[in-house]
Design a protein around this motif. Structure first.
Motif, PDB file in Angstrom:
ATOM      1  N   HIS A 130       0.433  -3.700 -22.586  1.00 22.13           N
ATOM      2  CA  HIS A 130       1.266  -2.597 -23.080  1.00 22.13           C
ATOM      3  C   HIS A 130       0.865  -2.232 -24.518  1.00 22.13           C
ATOM      4  N   ASP A 218      -0.957   6.783 -18.531  1.00 25.39           N
ATOM      5  CA  ASP A 218       0.027   5.851 -19.089  1.00 25.39           C
ATOM      6  C   ASP A 218      -0.380   4.428 -18.686  1.00 25.39           C
ATOM      7  N   ILE A 220       2.000   2.046 -17.832  1.00 25.47           N
ATOM      8  CA  ILE A 220       2.967   1.575 -16.830  1.00 25.47           C
ATOM      9  C   ILE A 220       3.773   2.755 -16.287  1.00 25.47           C
ATOM     10  N   ALA A 222       7.253   2.575 -14.511  1.00 28.80           N
ATOM     11  CA  ALA A 222       8.304   1.648 -14.054  1.00 28.80           C
ATOM     12  C   ALA A 222       9.323   2.455 -13.243  1.00 28.80           C
ATOM     13  N   GLY A 225      10.933   7.477 -15.057  1.00 27.30           N
ATOM     14  CA  GLY A 225      11.711   8.395 -15.907  1.00 27.30           C
ATOM     15  C   GLY A 225      10.834   9.122 -16.920  1.00 27.30           C
TER      16      GLY A 225
HETATM   17  C1  R5P Z   1       6.259   3.288 -22.583  1.00 24.34           C
HETATM   18  O1  R5P Z   1       6.017   3.010 -23.733  1.00 24.34           O
HETATM   19  C2  R5P Z   1       5.293   3.029 -21.483  1.00 24.34           C
HETATM   20  O2  R5P Z   1       3.992   3.423 -21.823  1.00 24.34           O
HETATM   21  C3  R5P Z   1       5.714   3.727 -20.206  1.00 24.34           C
HETATM   22  O3  R5P Z   1       5.711   5.118 -20.413  1.00 24.34           O
HETATM   23  C4  R5P Z   1       7.080   3.298 -19.786  1.00 24.34           C
HETATM   24  O4  R5P Z   1       7.190   1.915 -19.845  1.00 24.34           O
HETATM   25  C5  R5P Z   1       7.377   3.759 -18.382  1.00 24.34           C
HETATM   26  O5  R5P Z   1       8.673   3.389 -18.039  1.00 24.34           O
HETATM   27  P1  R5P Z   1       9.550   4.284 -17.071  1.00 24.34           P
HETATM   28  O6  R5P Z   1       8.665   4.650 -15.911  1.00 24.34           O
HETATM   29  O7  R5P Z   1      10.715   3.431 -16.684  1.00 24.34           O
HETATM   30  O8  R5P Z   1       9.969   5.501 -17.845  1.00 24.34           O
END
Ligand code: R5P
Length: 316
Positions: A130, A218, A220, A222, A225
């Motif tokens: 990350h 990106d 991740i 998750a 959102g």
């Molecule tokens: C944030 O700093 C990460 O790079 C991702 O954008 C984030 O962790 C994604 O999380 P989610 O899909 O729950 O918005």
């Protein structure tokens, strides 16, 4: 040369199998089960004394189980007199809590790094952390790979016209810039604020996305959102088709539903650092294999060869 041994737990058995297939070796047999009360039971079924052992186990959901399996497998390998143990953790969970950004919160990334080192591992091989600085949380060698070769090649093959690479937040600029360079595309940035762990708000788009096709990069996805908010903002600024690439498809909670019902989003490309799991549609989701990348890094580590050429582009 010491014998090479590769084994894995229940986090991503398909990836372990694929890595062994690419390496052309038989996977070391290990039992990773549960005792009746739920405690994890590990038994390495083959002699690994004096061997160069690689334990493949991303700490993806169910993160606590997978982390605990990893720690116990390391302990078993150490007590079985392995010569060297490398934890192959293509997705390193608990990484997002990497600093004390509020009073009375933990730094789980450091805690987990401490646990892994204390279990007795000698090296860590990981991918798209990350934040790159997390390497320094381990007081042992860490090789940090990037999925760019796998993901950018997939996009390149599409020969997408009028392409702009978008970073969904300021923290991802370096990574997005490397993709833009590789894809010969311009760069734009989403100025995103995180209101809570589940909620983000897009403030601005820096750069020109009007009438452009977008590849958003990106580390991740998750809950999805951040992705969906960014897609909406990009669309409102006139973007055409949007493809999202992420190294790690955690795809938790409503992620799959959100992706499926997001009109502006044509495809989501992730690696198999995490198995596609859980309910929900996956029609738009494409998974690319990192087994050849990990197998190459394992081979070079085993032969004490440099692996820096595998990540040169991002470092520069
Ligand atoms: C944030 O700093 C990460 O790079 C991702 O954008 C984030 O962790 C994604 O999380 P989610 O899909 O729950 O918005």
């Amino acid at each position: 040369m010491k014998k090479l041994s590769v084994l894995g737990g229940n986090a991503n058995p398909e990836l372990t199998r694929e890595i062994c297939q690419v390496l052309g070796i038989k996977q070391t047999e290990v039992l990773v089960g549960r005792f009746s009360e739920g405690e994890i039971r590990v038994h390495i079924k083959e002699n690994i004394r004096g061997q160069d052992v690689f334990i493949v186990q991303p700490t993806c959901p169910p993160v606590n189980d997978n982390l605990m399996e990893l720690l116990i497998m390391i302990d078993a390998a150490r007590r079985a007199s392995a010569d060297r143990i490398t934890a192959v953790i293509p997705y390193f969970g608990y990484a997002r809590q990497d600093r004390k950004d509020q009073p009375r919160v933990p730094i789980t990334a450091k805690l987990v790094a401490n646990l892994i080192v204390a279990a007795g591992v000698n090296r860590v091989l990981t991918m798209d952390l990350h934040a790159s600085q997390l390497q320094g949380f381990f007081d042992i060698p860490v090789d940090h790979l990037y999925a760019i070769n796998v993901l950018a090649e997939h996009i390149k093959e599409r020969k997408i016209p009028d392409l702009v690479v978008v970073s969904p937040d300021v923290g991802g600029i370096k990574m997005a810039r490397a993709y833009a360079k590789r894809l010969n595309a311009i760069l734009a940035i989403v100025d995103k604020r995180r209101m809570s762990p589940e909620k983000t708000e897009v403030m601005h788009i820096l750069g020109d996305v009007k009438n452009k096709n977008v590849v958003m990069i990106d580390d991740i996805i998750a809950t999805g959102g951040s992705l969906i908010d960014a897609v909406r903002a990009l669309k409102s600024f006139g973007a055409r088709d949007i493809i999202a690439c992420a190294s790690h498809g955690v795809l938790s909670g409503p992620a799959r539903e959100r992706i499926a019902s997001c009109d502006g989003l044509t495809e989501v490309v992730v690696t198999n650092s995490i198995p596609l799991q859980g309910p929900g549609p996956s029609v738009k989701i494409k998974q690319m294999s990192i087994a050849p990348l990990l197998a190459e890094a394992i081979t070079r580590t085993h032969k004490s060869e440099s692996i820096s050429s595998l990540f040169e582009e991002i470092r520069n």
